[in-house]
Motif scaffolding. Structure first.
Motif, mmCIF file in Angstrom:
data_model
loop_
_atom_site.group_PDB
_atom_site.id
_atom_site.type_symbol
_atom_site.label_atom_id
_atom_site.label_comp_id
_atom_site.label_asym_id
_atom_site.label_seq_id
_atom_site.Cartn_x
_atom_site.Cartn_y
_atom_site.Cartn_z
ATOM 1 N N ARG A 57 0.858 -1.202 0.000
ATOM 2 C CA ARG A 57 0.000 0.000 0.000
ATOM 3 C C ARG A 57 0.883 1.237 0.000
ATOM 4 O O ARG A 57 1.749 1.393 0.867
ATOM 5 N N ILE A 58 0.683 2.112 -0.955
ATOM 6 C CA ILE A 58 1.506 3.311 -1.087
ATOM 7 C C ILE A 58 1.044 4.378 -0.101
ATOM 8 O O ILE A 58 -0.137 4.739 -0.065
ATOM 9 N N VAL A 59 1.993 4.882 0.703
ATOM 10 C CA VAL A 59 1.659 5.924 1.681
ATOM 11 C C VAL A 59 2.378 7.240 1.382
ATOM 12 O O VAL A 59 2.067 8.265 2.005
ATOM 13 N N ALA A 60 3.316 7.226 0.453
ATOM 14 C CA ALA A 60 4.005 8.468 0.072
ATOM 15 C C ALA A 60 4.604 8.308 -1.321
ATOM 16 O O ALA A 60 5.099 7.231 -1.671
ATOM 17 N N ILE A 61 4.518 9.361 -2.101
ATOM 18 C CA ILE A 61 5.218 9.455 -3.391
ATOM 19 C C ILE A 61 5.904 10.809 -3.401
ATOM 20 O O ILE A 61 5.249 11.848 -3.266
ATOM 21 N N SER A 62 7.213 10.814 -3.553
ATOM 22 C CA SER A 62 7.965 12.066 -3.598
ATOM 23 C C SER A 62 8.644 12.212 -4.952
ATOM 24 O O SER A 62 8.976 11.216 -5.604
ATOM 25 N N LYS A 186 20.975 8.314 2.782
ATOM 26 C CA LYS A 186 19.753 8.239 3.582
ATOM 27 C C LYS A 186 19.961 8.867 4.948
ATOM 28 O O LYS A 186 21.023 8.716 5.551
ATOM 29 N N LEU A 187 18.890 9.527 5.421
ATOM 30 C CA LEU A 187 18.964 10.217 6.704
ATOM 31 C C LEU A 187 17.780 9.831 7.581
ATOM 32 O O LEU A 187 16.628 9.979 7.169
ATOM 33 N N GLY A 188 18.051 9.322 8.770
ATOM 34 C CA GLY A 188 17.031 9.170 9.786
ATOM 35 C C GLY A 188 16.102 7.990 9.664
ATOM 36 O O GLY A 188 15.412 7.635 10.611
ATOM 37 N N MET A 189 16.031 7.356 8.518
ATOM 38 C CA MET A 189 15.065 6.282 8.328
ATOM 39 C C MET A 189 15.495 5.447 7.140
ATOM 40 O O MET A 189 16.281 5.877 6.306
ATOM 41 N N ASP A 190 14.982 4.219 7.062
ATOM 42 C CA ASP A 190 15.096 3.435 5.838
ATOM 43 C C ASP A 190 13.774 2.722 5.632
ATOM 44 O O ASP A 190 12.856 2.812 6.452
ATOM 45 N N THR A 212 14.111 13.149 0.639
ATOM 46 C CA THR A 212 15.581 13.125 0.611
ATOM 47 C C THR A 212 16.084 11.993 -0.283
ATOM 48 O O THR A 212 17.138 12.123 -0.915
ATOM 49 N N ASP A 213 15.326 10.908 -0.365
ATOM 50 C CA ASP A 213 15.702 9.820 -1.269
ATOM 51 C C ASP A 213 15.678 10.272 -2.727
ATOM 52 O O ASP A 213 16.588 9.945 -3.498
#
Length: 263
Positions: A57-62, A186-190, A212-213
């Motif tokens: 399930r997609i929750v973000a698209i940047s 990557k910063l703070g999360m993966d 950021t990705d």
């Protein structure tokens, strides 16, 4: 410059979808129990929690969009589609609407192996419309020889796939390549932490991470264009300066952290 759109998605397991395809009444079980059932079934089958692509399930698209306006002005924009409470269908439709509007060069890191197939399946589920993206030359004859769907076409460039010579054993992580090229990485999360963040209601953190990705992907893509001679040294320096200026002009914590990690 022809519009270029770099994109990345973040997903969580589609637990309701898992229940539907397995004939389970999702209302009869607590959400946590159903989620554990889905992940356990996947671990038993494959040894991994990673769900099949149609159950993401997609929750973000940047996106990063680089384009030149009619007066010759250069523009670079980085953002997440929709709002923090936008549903999956809206996010996917907005992505395809951007392609409809700009017919951009698409750039991704593993987009052919993950992001685009997920967008295909989830778009089909939600009934989105994407005629420009799915054109194989029926409407525009140029798409017969260079469509978004052809693995060896360039209208969508999966940078990871190209650099690996289309050999999965040669794939490299974006984080590694960004850092090796002198970019923040990557910063703070993966990706493994997205579900946990989503359950905690940290949607903004997911969207920031995704942004950021895509900026890392854009910077690595610029280095690739320099390597293949599409960008001369001076042009490459201007594009890097534009990217840095774009980040500097966005006084948000995740971009300040990005700048701090960018020598």
């Amino acid at each position: 410059m022809h519009p270029t759109l770099v994109f990345d998605i973040e997903t969580i397991p589609d637990i309701a979808g898992f229940a539907a395809v397995n004939g389970i009444d999702a209302q009869a079980l607590p959400a946590g129990e159903l989620a554990e059932m889905a992940l356990l079934a996947r671990r038993q089958k494959t040894g991994s929690d990673f769900m099949p692509l149609h159950l993401h399930r997609i929750v973000a698209i940047s996106c990063v969009l680089r384009h030149t306006d009619k007066s010759g002005g250069d523009h670079l924009k980085v953002w997440s589609l929709g709002e923090r409470d936008s549903g999956e269908a809206e996010l996917i439709q907005r992505f395809y609407d951007g392609i409809e509007r700009y017919t951009p060069q698409l750039v991704s890191w593993n987009g052919g192996g993950f992001d685009l197939p997920v967008l295909h399946y989830r778009g089909l589920i939600h009934g989105v419309a994407a005629p420009r993206y799915w054109d194989w030359g029926d409407d525009d004859k140029e798409f017969k020889w260079n469509s978004y769907l052809g693995r060896y076409h360039t209208r969508h460039l999966d940078l990871m796939d190209v650099l690996a010579m289309y050999q999965p054993r040669a794939n490299a992580p974006l984080d590694d390549m960004a850092r090796l090229c002198g970019f923040p990485g990557k910063l703070g999360m993966d990706g493994s932490k997205v579900m946990e963040a989503f359950q905690a209601g940290e949607i903004d953190a997911i969207r920031n991470y995704c942004e950021t990705d895509v900026m890392n992907t854009w910077l690595v893509y610029l280095r690739f264009q320099k390597m293949r001679g599409t960008l001369a040294e001076a042009a490459y320096a201007r594009e890097i300066a534009l990217a840095r200026h774009t980040v500097e002009s966005t006084p948000l914590p995740h971009w300040q952290a990005f700048l701090a990690a960018w020598p």
